[in-house]
Enzyme design. Sequence first.
Site, PDB file in Angstrom:
ATOM      1  N   ARG A   1      63.441  -4.574 -33.825  1.00 32.29           N
ATOM      2  CA  ARG A   1      62.588  -3.873 -34.786  1.00 32.29           C
ATOM      3  C   ARG A   1      61.699  -5.001 -35.540  1.00 32.29           C
ATOM      4  NH1 ARG A   1      66.168  -0.204 -33.121  1.00 32.29           N
ATOM      5  NH2 ARG A   1      65.844   2.228 -33.528  1.00 32.29           N
TER       6      ARG A   1
ATOM      7  N   ASP B   1      75.992   4.769 -28.432  1.00 30.68           N
ATOM      8  CA  ASP B   1      76.250   3.553 -27.756  1.00 30.68           C
ATOM      9  C   ASP B   1      77.879   3.227 -28.025  1.00 30.68           C
ATOM     10  OD1 ASP B   1      73.797   3.014 -26.976  1.00 30.68           O
ATOM     11  OD2 ASP B   1      73.249   1.694 -28.504  1.00 30.68           O
TER      12      ASP B   1
ATOM     13  N   ARG C   1      64.086   4.059 -15.195  1.00 35.75           N
ATOM     14  CA  ARG C   1      64.346   4.564 -16.483  1.00 35.75           C
ATOM     15  C   ARG C   1      62.826   5.101 -16.904  1.00 35.75           C
ATOM     16  NH1 ARG C   1      67.847   0.214 -19.982  1.00 35.75           N
ATOM     17  NH2 ARG C   1      67.824   2.123 -21.620  1.00 35.75           N
TER      18      ARG C   1
ATOM     19  N   ARG D   1      75.801   6.149 -17.723  1.00 31.93           N
ATOM     20  CA  ARG D   1      77.309   5.675 -18.498  1.00 31.93           C
ATOM     21  C   ARG D   1      78.408   6.789 -18.497  1.00 31.93           C
ATOM     22  NH1 ARG D   1      74.524   2.302 -23.580  1.00 31.93           N
ATOM     23  NH2 ARG D   1      74.562   0.297 -22.604  1.00 31.93           N
TER      24      ARG D   1
ATOM     25  N   SER E   1      65.701   7.908 -29.290  1.00 24.89           N
ATOM     26  CA  SER E   1      65.192   7.428 -30.617  1.00 24.89           C
ATOM     27  C   SER E   1      64.175   6.249 -30.473  1.00 24.89           C
ATOM     28  CB  SER E   1      66.150   7.188 -31.555  1.00 24.89           C
ATOM     29  OG  SER E   1      66.901   6.029 -31.002  1.00 24.89           O
ATOM     30  N   GLN E   2      64.288   5.319 -29.399  1.00 20.94           N
ATOM     31  CA  GLN E   2      63.370   4.271 -29.153  1.00 20.94           C
ATOM     32  C   GLN E   2      62.009   4.808 -28.798  1.00 20.94           C
ATOM     33  OE1 GLN E   2      65.176   1.781 -26.041  1.00 20.94           O
ATOM     34  NE2 GLN E   2      67.061   1.597 -27.296  1.00 20.94           N
TER      35      GLN E   2
END
Length: 416
Positions: free
Chosen positions: A28, A299, A104, A330, A151-152
């Site tokens: 960021r 995560d 993705r 995952r 959220s990215q």
Amino acid sequence: MELLLKKSEILNLKPDISITGSKSETNRLLLLQALFPNLVIENTSNSDDSEVMLKVLRNFQLPASSFHFDIHHAGTAMRFLTAFFAIQEGKEVVLTGSSRMKERPIQILVAALNQLGAEISYEEKDGFPPIKIIGKKIIKNKVALPANVSSQYISALLLIAPKLENGLELTLEGEITSIPYIQMTLALLNEIGVVTSFEKNVIKVNNLSTITSKLITVESDWSSASYWYSILALSEIGTKIQLSSYKESSLQGDAVLAEIYRNFGVETVFKENTIFLAKISNFQLPTSNFQFSLNNCPDIAQTIAVTCFGLGIGCHLTGLHTLKIKETDRLEALKNELTKLGANIFVTNDSLTLEPSKKMNENVSIATYQDHRMAMAFAPLGLKTSIKIENAEVVSKSYPTFWEDVKQVGFDMKVI
């Protein structure tokens, strides 16, 4: 590289492990530094993802009007740089990545930017990288996004918002997930002087043309600390370790580790930007399945699931829907590898349920799926059984010195 971790009986803990700066904060701040050159950053992450971000932003300064960048596996870089390049007037960029990156999705972010007036198109498959970005001056300032997306996507828009002529009003539709990562972005914007507000489901970010010189020191990465929490949880009574540099009032959602791991017998004490971890004496493990929503910190799901299996207890983890579009799926990866070890585990699109088990198979080879967190999450099981970690070098994505650090504290390992 495949590593064999032999069952380690004794852990010779060194007094202090220094963990690199947070990847989330670093990336960021690197983007904000590109927008506001007066910003100075210290203790940046040495992860592959941050190195990729830094390299791309530096190369973008070269005197050219068109660029082609390959960001490999760096998901944060893909999202943040898409937004950054969208506002670079007169510049044309093709942004691509690894084969997994091309799987993705990025459609939600691209659609939002295009609604604001950006010009982004797909080079191959609609909705996925590689993408072609033609930088534009963006005048519009209102857009909406589904609130339960990564959220990215949200942070990517918020980071460029101060450089939009009229700022940004972002409406999040539905239930918001990963709130701490959004709050991290807003806090960093506030720290450099950007005025923001976050009321109900509406986020507003004001325009800011320049900032005064500002130094920000990046806090160490809490996601990386999770593997040390797991090591302590699986260690003998009396085991201690200290990690630096950490703040008690952290911006990182994964700082909830201190609360979660008390359930597994690990005590956390904060002192002078260091956390001191110790195995609690006479601790009794939960007799019922451990339950926790990881909506704000997905995560650390892999670490927690593996810790519970190593302790022989069950768990039910929810809020995991974003894990299916990470470096790998995952949830399926956890199911596959824990099953090899003897676990009974069930997954849905957003949850994981692990049954208590005292059985642990030996000499199992753990596939890592090009996912750094798979390699590091399973490593602590080397305290309980001999285990092999395939493609162990993948840890460089976020924690390049991981294997050196765990070797120093007594893990018995060799390359095979």
